[in-house]
Every structure is written in structure tokens, then in C-alpha cells.
Motif scaffolding. Structure first.
Motif, PDB file in Angstrom:
ATOM      1  N   SER A 170      36.033  40.542  35.361  1.00 56.69           N
ATOM      2  CA  SER A 170      34.908  39.623  35.483  1.00 56.69           C
ATOM      3  C   SER A 170      33.996  40.056  36.624  1.00 56.69           C
ATOM      4  CB  SER A 170      35.414  38.199  35.725  1.00 56.69           C
ATOM      5  OG  SER A 170      34.344  37.319  36.001  1.00 56.69           O
ATOM      6  N   GLN A 171      34.601  40.503  37.726  1.00 55.61           N
ATOM      7  CA  GLN A 171      33.804  40.939  38.873  1.00 55.61           C
ATOM      8  C   GLN A 171      32.965  42.166  38.542  1.00 55.61           C
ATOM      9  OE1 GLN A 171      35.994  41.913  42.448  1.00 55.61           O
ATOM     10  NE2 GLN A 171      34.231  41.531  43.751  1.00 55.61           N
ATOM     11  N   LYS A 194      33.114  33.770  28.508  1.00 58.31           N
ATOM     12  CA  LYS A 194      32.865  33.779  27.065  1.00 58.31           C
ATOM     13  C   LYS A 194      33.095  35.178  26.487  1.00 58.31           C
ATOM     14  CE  LYS A 194      29.492  30.001  27.136  1.00 58.31           C
ATOM     15  NZ  LYS A 194      28.076  29.624  26.882  1.00 58.31           N
ATOM     16  N   TYR A 195      32.671  36.189  27.229  1.00 58.86           N
ATOM     17  CA  TYR A 195      32.744  37.557  26.723  1.00 58.86           C
ATOM     18  C   TYR A 195      34.189  38.036  26.592  1.00 58.86           C
ATOM     19  CZ  TYR A 195      31.373  42.435  26.081  1.00 58.86           C
ATOM     20  OH  TYR A 195      31.186  43.700  25.577  1.00 58.86           O
ATOM     21  N   PHE A 196      35.028  37.630  27.528  1.00 60.86           N
ATOM     22  CA  PHE A 196      36.427  38.082  27.534  1.00 60.86           C
ATOM     23  C   PHE A 196      37.378  37.067  26.909  1.00 60.86           C
ATOM     24  CE2 PHE A 196      35.148  40.587  31.507  1.00 60.86           C
ATOM     25  CZ  PHE A 196      35.095  41.798  30.833  1.00 60.86           C
ATOM     26  N   ARG A 207      38.237  48.037  26.918  1.00 61.04           N
ATOM     27  CA  ARG A 207      37.438  48.349  25.722  1.00 61.04           C
ATOM     28  C   ARG A 207      36.230  47.424  25.612  1.00 61.04           C
ATOM     29  NH1 ARG A 207      39.755  48.696  19.485  1.00 61.04           N
ATOM     30  NH2 ARG A 207      37.755  49.240  18.498  1.00 61.04           N
ATOM     31  N   LYS A 208      36.462  46.139  25.828  1.00 68.55           N
ATOM     32  CA  LYS A 208      35.380  45.157  25.713  1.00 68.55           C
ATOM     33  C   LYS A 208      34.308  45.395  26.773  1.00 68.55           C
ATOM     34  CE  LYS A 208      34.036  41.141  23.814  1.00 68.55           C
ATOM     35  NZ  LYS A 208      33.745  40.926  22.385  1.00 68.55           N
ATOM     36  N   LEU A 209      34.745  45.684  27.985  1.00 70.53           N
ATOM     37  CA  LEU A 209      33.788  45.907  29.068  1.00 70.53           C
ATOM     38  C   LEU A 209      32.999  47.193  28.859  1.00 70.53           C
ATOM     39  CD1 LEU A 209      32.602  45.028  31.758  1.00 70.53           C
ATOM     40  CD2 LEU A 209      34.478  46.208  32.910  1.00 70.53           C
TER      41      LEU A 209
END
Length: 237
Positions: A170-171, A194-196, A207-209
Motif C-alpha cells: 500500500s505504501q 480497493k485495488y488490493f 503482480r497486481k502492483l
């Protein structure tokens, strides 16, 4: 319980005096007064924790010099170049090194030294037997016990592995205003939550980041991801 006290913020705060009038100087000019304030704050922290835990050892960390992160990008902490520092700051750092036998390093930050000791001690005696004492949110990237001594909080955080993982990734989205790290301006914690939302493993978070970095930085995604990671990840080795 072993306490690992990151004293850099305490040292900085000890240089400032409480003003009785608006025209009063904000800094101490007498080193004795600054030392007294530091000693008082330091011992209050230890005494408060002794009411809840059996303290076996207290290790103090402060005054590390140099920073490899400034070699990664010249923007790192560039926002602090014009910052006016308290006149007694250097003397106070020397005082703590001498009187409290504080631990420090070269080429890395005090946070990294604390992280390294925390990892070693927690591996040897267990994570419930060591506590990081600091107001620095960067330590929340670890599955640790952490005491935030700020007067608005004064709480012990028991950070789980899941929380630590989310906190770090998140940071990387939120950035760190104090250190001039911001790769996604305008995106904060709510966006990260929301994104994670479907992420629970390191692979999923990574992968998402990385997808987010590709959306913004295109062909430079890997470079920017790597920069951001190494600027924010505290060293445990």
C-alpha cells in the motif's frame, strides 16, 4: 521483552522548547535543557512499557550517517534540503551516542539498523519477545510488535503478517511525503484498499502492483517499480 528504541525523532524533538509567548525562541540554546528533555521523554517511554511488560534489555538506535537511497534517485529526501535544523541537533546526537551507547551505521538509515536487529532477535527468541519503539510508520511493513509513543496514540501495535504485507505494498502506492517518494500522485490508502482487495499472497500483491506501474510508466515500469521498492523497503540483512 527487548526494546529497540529508534531515538532519532526523540532527539529531534528534544531540541525544541515549549514557548510561553509567541515571540519565544522555538529552540533550546542550553544543551543541558535539551538533554533533560530527552532523558525525561526516553525514561517515560521505558517506564510506561514496564507497567505492562518485563523489560530485559533496552537497545537505542540513532544518528546513522549517509544513505544509499540517495544513490538510487536524487529526488529522495530532496524536499528536506532547505529545512532549517535545530542548532543543538548535532550535539544531542553525540550526547545520545555517548550516554546511551546508541547503535548506528554508515550508508544506511537508522530504520535499517533497527530492522536488522529486530529480524535477528525475533528469529532467535521469537517476535513476541522484541518490540520496536518508534513513531515511524515504515516499521509497519514488519510482522512485529511496535509501540507508537506519540501522545495522541501511545499504543502497542501487534502487526500480523497479512497486515504487514498490505502496509508495504500500500505504501508503494501511497508514497512517503516526508521522504519525497511518490510514484502515484493522487492515489492513497482508500485506493490501495480497493485495488488490493483480492490479494493475500506476496505474488498476488507483486503482480497486481506491477500492473499499476505498467499502466503509468509503460516501458519504464520495471525501473520505476524497482526504484520504489528499494526506497521504501527497510533492510533486514
Amino acid at each position: 521483552m527487548i526494546l529497540l528504541i529508534d531515538a532519532d525523532s526523540l532527539i529531534f524533538a528534544s531540541c525544541y522548547r515549549k514557548r510561553e509567548n509567541p515571540d519565544d525562541d522555538i529552540y533550546y540554546k542550553d544543551i543541558v535543557e535539551a538533554r533533560h528533555k530527552f532523558d525525561e521523554q526516553y525514561m517515560k517511554i521505558v517506564n510506561d512499557l514496564e507497567e505492562k511488560y518485563t523489560i530485559d534489555k533496552v537497545l537505542t538506535f540513532s544518528g546513522s550517517k549517509g544513505n544509499f537511497r540517495k544513490l538510487i534517485t536524487s529526488k529522495y529526501k530532496a524536499n528536506r534540503k532547505k529545512q532549517v535544523l535545530p542548532p543543538l541537533l548535532d550535539e544531542m546526537h553525540q550526547y545520545v551516542k555517548t550516554q546511551y551507547d546508541s547503535i548506528y551505521g554508515y550508508g544506511i538509515e537508522t530504520d535499517d539498523i533497527v530492522a536488522r536487529y529486530w529480524k535477528q532477535i525475533s528469529d532467535e527468541v521469537g517476535r513476541n519477545e522484541v518490540m520496536i519503539v518508534s513513531i515511524d510508520k515504515d516499521y509497519k511493513q514488519f510482522n512485529c510488535l511496535m509501540y507508537n509513543y506519540h501522545f495522541k496514540h501511545q499504543e502497542v501495535l501487534d502487526i500480523s503478517e497479512e497486515e504487514a504485507m498490505f502496509n508495504f505494498y500500500s505504501q508503494m502506492i501511497e508514497g512517503d511525503t516526508a521522504d519525497n517518494v511518490n510514484y502515484f500522485k493522487g492515489k492513497g490508502k482508500r485506493f490501495a484498499e480497493k485495488y488490493f482487495v483480492d490479494c493475500s499472497t506476496k505474488y498476488q500483491y507483486t503482480r497486481k502492483l506491477y500492473e499499476l506501474f505498467k499502466q503509468k510508466y509503460k516501458s519504464k515500469a520495471r525501473q520505476k517499480y524497482t526504484e520504489c521498492y528499494h526506497l521504501l523497503k527497510l533492510r533486514t540483512e
